[in-house]
Design an enzyme around this catalytic site. Structure first.
Site, PDB file in Angstrom:
ATOM      1  CB  CYS A  75     -57.154 -44.250  -2.009  1.00  0.00           C
ATOM      2  SG  CYS A  75     -58.252 -44.732  -3.346  1.00  0.00           S
ATOM      3  CG  HIS A 166     -54.407 -54.581   0.727  1.00  0.00           C
ATOM      4  ND1 HIS A 166     -55.504 -54.297  -0.040  1.00  0.00           N
ATOM      5  CD2 HIS A 166     -53.765 -53.405   0.916  1.00  0.00           C
ATOM      6  CE1 HIS A 166     -55.539 -53.011  -0.306  1.00  0.00           C
ATOM      7  NE2 HIS A 166     -54.484 -52.431   0.259  1.00  0.00           N
ATOM      8  CD  GLU A 215     -61.663 -50.324  -2.365  1.00  0.00           C
ATOM      9  OE1 GLU A 215     -61.601 -49.347  -1.578  1.00  0.00           O
ATOM     10  OE2 GLU A 215     -61.545 -50.227  -3.584  1.00  0.00           O
ATOM     11  CB  CYS A 224     -58.753 -52.079  -4.775  1.00  0.00           C
ATOM     12  SG  CYS A 224     -57.893 -51.587  -3.270  1.00  0.00           S
ATOM     13  N   GLY A 227     -54.810 -52.574  -3.533  1.00  0.00           N
ATOM     14  CA  GLY A 227     -55.083 -54.018  -3.530  1.00  0.00           C
ATOM     15  C   GLY A 227     -54.325 -54.732  -4.633  1.00  0.00           C
TER      16      GLY A 227
HETATM   17  N1  LIG Z   1     -61.050 -48.833   1.152  1.00  0.00           N
HETATM   18  C1  LIG Z   1     -59.631 -48.708   1.285  1.00  0.00           C
HETATM   19  C2  LIG Z   1     -59.119 -47.388   0.778  1.00  0.00           C
HETATM   20  C3  LIG Z   1     -59.325 -47.190  -0.708  1.00  0.00           C
HETATM   21  C4  LIG Z   1     -58.426 -48.093  -1.559  1.00  0.00           C
HETATM   22  C5  LIG Z   1     -58.592 -47.781  -3.016  1.00  0.00           C
HETATM   23  N2  LIG Z   1     -59.798 -48.074  -3.635  1.00  0.00           N
HETATM   24  C6  LIG Z   1     -57.370 -48.050  -3.853  1.00  0.00           C
HETATM   25  O1  LIG Z   1     -57.496 -47.900  -5.089  1.00  0.00           O
HETATM   26  O2  LIG Z   1     -56.297 -48.326  -3.329  1.00  0.00           O
HETATM   27  C7  LIG Z   1     -59.212 -48.853   2.759  1.00  0.00           C
HETATM   28  O3  LIG Z   1     -60.042 -48.630   3.663  1.00  0.00           O
HETATM   29  O4  LIG Z   1     -58.045 -49.165   3.008  1.00  0.00           O
END
Ligand SMILES: N[C@@H](CCC[C@H](N)C(=O)O)C(=O)O
Length: 279
Positions: A75, A166, A215, A224, A227
């Site tokens: 994350c 992603h 997400e 994100c 992301g």
């Molecule tokens: N929901 C994501 C993990 C969290 C990503 C995050 N918010 C970021 O800032 O990178 C997943 O399940 O991969």
């Protein structure tokens, strides 16, 4: 037993941080994390992050549960929050040294900057279909601008792993995308065996991109970090942007660089403490 926590956010992507330095086992189960993250019946957050002892020569280990209780590999906004949390716990400023944090995506290295931001060495992007993972291309091929049917429409997607998956689509106008209705259809599409995070990107110019995100395990969030990194890589692979760009998210901007020298991604952005409590 009451557990102490501190709430942080990185551009509105918010997390409950827990000092778990005395054990490698998180003090909360995934089920409890779901309750804590509930915005009506709990504290409210996109995820819970645990600061655990280091492993394999690292300073600390980060584990995170999404708000649905699933465990992602990494994350980006969360690791900036973790770096500030660790600085607060240690009571020292670490602007000269990087932290080396063990994660399920490998060793990630955040460093506090003199202007109060956090710059993170996010490692190298992974581009092969088997690394995402996705069945959209044969396993040893990249997935660049491939058609994908979602919600009765064909989307041209590019897939990038920053340790977590992603799926990126370039669109004319990010504001026009109905994330609420299509987000979970991308997340749970059968071509993604570990599900996927989904980003929609509008190119403003070669150094400025607008992004909205759905997400995996959390739904729509305000930002994100992984992301934003994956989207810059997708932009370069499709020759839509340069290797350094500002990514504007609903919660604010992140600065992302994909270095030609070492092939690594560098992400710079804020992390803010909100409040501390016991639950
Ligand atoms: N929901 C994501 C993990 C969290 C990503 C995050 N918010 C970021 O800032 O990178 C997943 O399940 O991969």
């Amino acid at each position: 037993m009451a557990i102490e926590f501190t709430k942080y956010h990185g551009l509105g992507n918010d997390f409950i941080l827990i000092d778990n330095r005395s054990s490698l086992t998180p003090v909360l189960t995934p089920e409890k994390a779901v309750q804590w993250c509930d915005r009506h019946f709990g504290i409210g957050a996109d995820g819970v992050i645990f600061a655990l002892p280091g492993q394999k020569g690292t300073d600390y280990t980060m584990r995170i549960f999404n708000s649905d209780g699933s465990e992602p590999e990494m994350c980006g906004n969360g690791i900036r929050c973790l770096a500030v949390f660790l600085t607060d716990l240690e009571g020292i400023s670490r602007t000269k040294d990087k932290y080396h944090i063990h994660t399920l995506a490998g060793v990630i290295a955040p460093q506090l900057t003199d202007d109060g931001q956090v710059k993170v060495d996010m490692g190298e992007p992974r581009l092969l279909a088997e690394e995402i993972p996705t069945t959209l291309s044969p396993s040893e091929f990249q997935v660049i601008n491939q058609p994908l049917e979602v919600a009765g429409k064909t989307w041209d997607v590019t897939c990038v792993s920053m340790g977590n998956p992603h799926c990126i689509t370039f669109v004319e106008d990010v504001a026009a995308i109905n994330l609420e209705s299509i987000g979970s259809q991308f997340e749970n599409h059968p071509v993604f065996p570990k599900k996927t995070n989904t980003e929609f990107i509008e190119i403003v110019n070669r150094n400025y991109l607008k992004m909205r995100v759905w997400e995996r395990g959390a739904g729509i969030t305000l930002a994100c970090g992984t992301g934003a990194c994956a989207s810059l890589v997708a932009g370069v692979l499709n020759d839509k942007c340069d290797r350094t760009a500002t990514i504007e998210l609903p919660g604010g901007p992140l600065e992302i660089e994909w270095s030609e020298l070492d092939n690594r991604i560098y992400m710079t952005g804020p992390a803010e403490r909100v409040f501390t409590g016991k639950y």
